[in-house]
Motif scaffolding. Structure first.
Motif, short mmCIF file in Angstrom:
data_model
loop_
_atom_site.label_atom_id
_atom_site.label_comp_id
_atom_site.label_asym_id
_atom_site.label_seq_id
_atom_site.Cartn_x
_atom_site.Cartn_y
_atom_site.Cartn_z
N MET A 44 158.50 58.44 -56.03
CA MET A 44 157.62 57.30 -56.17
C MET A 44 156.21 57.81 -56.50
O MET A 44 155.71 58.69 -55.82
CB MET A 44 157.62 56.48 -54.89
N PRO A 45 155.57 57.25 -57.49
CA PRO A 45 154.26 57.75 -57.90
C PRO A 45 153.10 57.34 -56.97
O PRO A 45 152.01 57.87 -57.10
CB PRO A 45 154.06 57.17 -59.29
N GLN A 62 151.42 60.45 -61.82
CA GLN A 62 152.51 60.28 -62.79
C GLN A 62 153.76 60.99 -62.28
O GLN A 62 153.67 61.99 -61.57
CB GLN A 62 152.12 60.86 -64.15
N GLU A 63 154.94 60.48 -62.66
CA GLU A 63 156.19 61.15 -62.29
C GLU A 63 156.15 62.59 -62.77
O GLU A 63 155.66 62.88 -63.84
CB GLU A 63 157.38 60.42 -62.92
N GLY A 64 156.64 63.50 -61.94
CA GLY A 64 156.71 64.90 -62.32
C GLY A 64 155.47 65.70 -61.98
O GLY A 64 155.44 66.90 -62.15
N GLU A 65 154.40 65.06 -61.54
CA GLU A 65 153.20 65.80 -61.18
C GLU A 65 153.32 66.37 -59.79
O GLU A 65 153.92 65.84 -58.93
CB GLU A 65 151.96 64.89 -61.24
#
Length: 70
Positions: A1-2, A67-70
């Motif tokens: 979840m961002p 952001q997703e993936g950060e």
């Protein structure tokens, strides 16, 4: 979840435990724990207001977006 909740960081800065915060706010330990662990799906503005008042912070100090993936 961002959306990230940084309640643990604020508690540490203030030298408070989750139990102490729950007693001060009159909220259940279970509800605060769900929020602290990032499992909450919603936060009432009244809850956010109470947290900010008690921890002497702004909403952005408790919540961030990444952001997703950060």
């Amino acid at each position: 979840m961002p959306i990230r909740i940084h309640l643990d960081r604020k508690l540490e800065e203030r030298g408070l435990t989750l139990t102490e915060l729950s007693e001060r706010l009159g909220m259940t330990l279970a509800n605060l724990s769900i929020l602290k662990t990032g499992k909450a799906r919603a936060v009432r503005f009244s809850t956010l207001e109470a947290l900010c008042r008690e921890l002497d912070c702004q909403p952005g100090d408790l919540i961030s977006f990444s952001q997703e993936g950060e």
